[in-house]
Design a protein around this motif. Structure first.
Motif, PDB file in Angstrom:
ATOM      1  N   ALA A 279       0.787  -1.237   0.000  1.00  0.00           N
ATOM      2  CA  ALA A 279       0.000   0.000   0.000  1.00  0.00           C
ATOM      3  C   ALA A 279       0.819   1.287   0.000  1.00  0.00           C
ATOM      4  CB  ALA A 279      -0.978  -0.013   1.180  1.00  0.00           C
ATOM      5  N   PRO A 280       1.868   1.430   0.824  1.00  0.00           N
ATOM      6  CA  PRO A 280       2.584   2.710   0.838  1.00  0.00           C
ATOM      7  C   PRO A 280       3.240   3.079  -0.491  1.00  0.00           C
ATOM      8  CG  PRO A 280       3.111   1.410   2.793  1.00  0.00           C
ATOM      9  CD  PRO A 280       2.375   0.513   1.857  1.00  0.00           C
ATOM     10  N   TYR A 281       3.430   2.109  -1.393  1.00  0.00           N
ATOM     11  CA  TYR A 281       4.037   2.393  -2.690  1.00  0.00           C
ATOM     12  C   TYR A 281       3.061   3.087  -3.637  1.00  0.00           C
ATOM     13  CZ  TYR A 281       8.071  -0.480  -1.461  1.00  0.00           C
ATOM     14  OH  TYR A 281       9.206  -0.982  -0.842  1.00  0.00           O
ATOM     15  N   LEU A 282       1.776   3.089  -3.298  1.00  0.00           N
ATOM     16  CA  LEU A 282       0.761   3.578  -4.226  1.00  0.00           C
ATOM     17  C   LEU A 282       0.859   5.068  -4.512  1.00  0.00           C
ATOM     18  CD1 LEU A 282      -2.290   1.534  -2.926  1.00  0.00           C
ATOM     19  CD2 LEU A 282      -1.366   1.431  -5.243  1.00  0.00           C
ATOM     20  N   LYS A 283       1.501   5.817  -3.644  1.00  0.00           N
ATOM     21  CA  LYS A 283       1.616   7.256  -3.882  1.00  0.00           C
ATOM     22  C   LYS A 283       2.569   7.548  -5.038  1.00  0.00           C
ATOM     23  CE  LYS A 283       0.261   8.725   0.739  1.00  0.00           C
ATOM     24  NZ  LYS A 283       0.640   9.436   1.985  1.00  0.00           N
ATOM     25  N   GLY A 284       3.580   6.721  -5.199  1.00  0.00           N
ATOM     26  CA  GLY A 284       4.521   6.900  -6.305  1.00  0.00           C
ATOM     27  C   GLY A 284       4.232   5.994  -7.481  1.00  0.00           C
ATOM     28  N   LEU A 285       3.643   4.839  -7.197  1.00  0.00           N
ATOM     29  CA  LEU A 285       3.324   3.858  -8.239  1.00  0.00           C
ATOM     30  C   LEU A 285       1.824   3.565  -8.164  1.00  0.00           C
ATOM     31  CD1 LEU A 285       6.343   1.427  -7.705  1.00  0.00           C
ATOM     32  CD2 LEU A 285       6.091   3.152  -9.503  1.00  0.00           C
ATOM     33  N   PRO A 286       0.999   4.348  -8.853  1.00  0.00           N
ATOM     34  CA  PRO A 286      -0.448   4.164  -8.734  1.00  0.00           C
ATOM     35  C   PRO A 286      -0.932   2.799  -9.199  1.00  0.00           C
ATOM     36  CG  PRO A 286       0.087   6.255  -9.775  1.00  0.00           C
ATOM     37  CD  PRO A 286       1.351   5.482  -9.706  1.00  0.00           C
ATOM     38  N   ALA A 287      -0.142   2.110 -10.031  1.00  0.00           N
ATOM     39  CA  ALA A 287      -0.486   0.751 -10.449  1.00  0.00           C
ATOM     40  C   ALA A 287       0.510  -0.221  -9.819  1.00  0.00           C
ATOM     41  CB  ALA A 287      -0.456   0.616 -11.966  1.00  0.00           C
TER      42      ALA A 287
END
Length: 522
Positions: A279-287
């Protein structure tokens, strides 16, 4: 030159069809409502896909010749495993980030592929391997020879007499060998860091010069070549495991730079972990790939129990939406690093069909691994989950690659595509029907998921709703027929959109043969 904090970086930017080619299929394409990146993406290992020149190795021209097939199937994008020069067959150890592997063709070939793909409304996503380079990359070779090399800071080094540094970057959990990620250089007192193995030295993202080089690479492929996005390999391992915040921040930073080159940039990340880590990666990697659901779908089908699948999926997607409302859930059954779904389901085509039915009716932007749609089989080692695609029978197949002798996907185990196209009950036609259905349905492409609890635990049931379109989906994951009476609130779902194996609705009762599916509409 060990990896330190990233806090100094500026990170503020944050339809039931039996065959394709039929009038019905053409009509379904005309009615298509899905729009990539919410559509279907097809993963290709170029080396095994299609050979154009008879050398036995798949290539870009061969892949270009198959774009009509992908368009007919309903694919809206392709993800290409690495195409850069590399000493290995898989090419995840890059020696030139600006080039095309000569076995695959030329840059002119690739530009033509992109042009032809775009003519067919197919986007092109290429694998970008940023965690590490090859040990054969000119940067690394120069850095090894000369401690004062301008590329020395592109990699991560420690002195052989500094055991404390060598403990840094180790993985958490049971696999915590302190030194296995550090590798010796013959004739040197220094070791270099390579998370995966010595042939893949990690790049040092604490180096401003390296970061700028990476941005330059990304801009090159977007602005000069015209790709539409990157699949980012090993996105979790840019920094060591004990620096997750720096990993999260790096991708925000990277995306902000890529947006300058392409305002519609698409980035999909590989973070091989449960949803709380992803989940925390979603801000930089929306997919991001939803590995957790791929594991759960496999487990549910093998156990014959589907009652919790939609509940689990809803929980994950609600969680992701709280982090990034615009997230793209890249769903899969398997990929090039996993045993093929058909083999994981003990070569049971009925189970494989219901797996496809789940993937293509649950929320998400599905990725298909090449050959999945014809039921290709394969188990590790990796080469054997990346075997040649079977286009036609051997005597007629001018495109089949021969670089590897297949162990699993042979004509004795898998009917070639040309054969399956003529069989209305083939797994290929099952995929074709489902993709056509999904692409023409707003509810199945974009719709909200509402899990439905029914008394039979073998059944996975849910509704999907969007823009006034409402569908009810029911799957039987067991080997026995199942019947359920629809609760009162679902009695308005009376029109059949899709069914398999004689599944039907009669007088408020849904009857599902073993491993069958039914999609109803109000």
């Amino acid at each position: 030159m060990k990896k330190t904090s990233l806090s100094h970086l500026a990170l503020s930017v944050l339809v039931s069809l039996s065959t394709l080619g039929s009038p019905e299929a053409v009509q379904a394409q005309d009615k298509k409502v899905s729009q990539w990146p919410r559509g279907i993406t097809y993963e290709i290992f170029v080396q095994s896909f299609a050979d154009s020149n008879g050398d036995g190795i798949g290539d870009i021209k061969g892949m270009t010749s198959k774009l009509d097939y992908l368009q007919e199937l309903g694919v809206e994008a392709v993800w290409l495993m690495p195409i850069n020069p590399s000493p290995s067959y898989h090419k995840y150890d890059v020696t030139d980030y600006y080039g095309i592997h000569p076995d695959y063709g030329t840059m002119a070939d690739f530009k033509e592929f992109i042009k032809q793909a775009h003519k067919r409304n197919i986007k092109v996503v290429m694998d970008m391997v940023l965690n590490h380079s090859s040990s054969e990359h000119p940067w690394f070779k120069d850095a090894v020879k000369n401690e004062n090399s301008p590329y020395r800071d592109y990699y991560v080094w420690t002195h052989k007499n500094d055991p404390q540094t060598q403990k840094e970057g180790r993985p958490t959990g049971a696999d915590s060998d302190n030194t296995r990620h550090w590798h010796k250089v013959e004739g040197s007192d220094y070791l270099y860091y390579g998370y995966f193995y010595g042939g893949m030295p990690d790049l040092n993202f604490d180096s401003p010069k390296l970061r700028e080089e990476v941005f330059k690479m990304g801009r090159f492929w977007f602005t000069e070549i015209g790709v539409d996005g990157f699949r980012l390999d090993a996105a979790r391992h840019i920094f060591p495991d004990e620096r997750p915040h720096d990993n999260h921040q790096w991708w925000v930073y990277f995306r902000s730079e890529m947006l300058k080159a392409n305002k519609d940039v698409y980035l999909v990340g590989e973070v091989w972990a449960p949803s709380d880590v992803v989940a925390p990666y979603l801000k930089g990697l929306p997919a991001l790939f939803n590995f957790e659901m791929s594991w759960d779908i496999l487990k549910a089908i093998n156990e014959g129990r589907g009652d919790s699948l939609a509940i689990k999926h809803a929980k994950i997607t609600d969680f992701y939406q709280s982090v990034n409302p615009d997230f793209i859930d890249a769903t899969i059954l398997s990929n090039h690093d996993q045993n093929r779904i058909m083999s994981s389901l003990n070569n049971d085509q009925n189970k494989a069909k219901v797996a496809a039915s789940l993937l293509l009716t649950l929320p998400g932007s599905p990725y298909l691994y090449y050959g999945e749609e014809i039921g290709m089989t394969g188990k590790k080692p990796d080469e054997q989950i990346r075997e040649p695609f079977l286009w036609d029978t051997k005597a007629k197949d001018k495109s089949r690659t021969t670089w590897l002798k297949p162990v699993y996907s042979t004509e004795a185990t898998v009917a070639p595509l040309a054969v399956q196209k003529k069989d209305k009950n083939s797994i290929y036609n099952h995929y074709a029907r489902l993709i056509s259905l999904r692409n023409s349905s707003k509810a199945l492409t974009y719709g909200k998921l509402e899990p439905i609890s029914l008394e039979n635990k073998a059944i996975s049931a849910y509704t999907r709703s969007h823009a006034g379109e409402n569908v009810l989906v029911v799957h039987n994951l067991s080997g026995q027929e199942a019947s359920v009476t629809l609760p009162t609130q679902l009695e308005t779902y009376t029109n059949t959109l899709f069914k398999t194996k004689g599944a039907n609705l009669s007088k408020k009762t849904v009857t599902l043969p073993a491993f069958s599916s039914l999609v109803l509409k109000k």
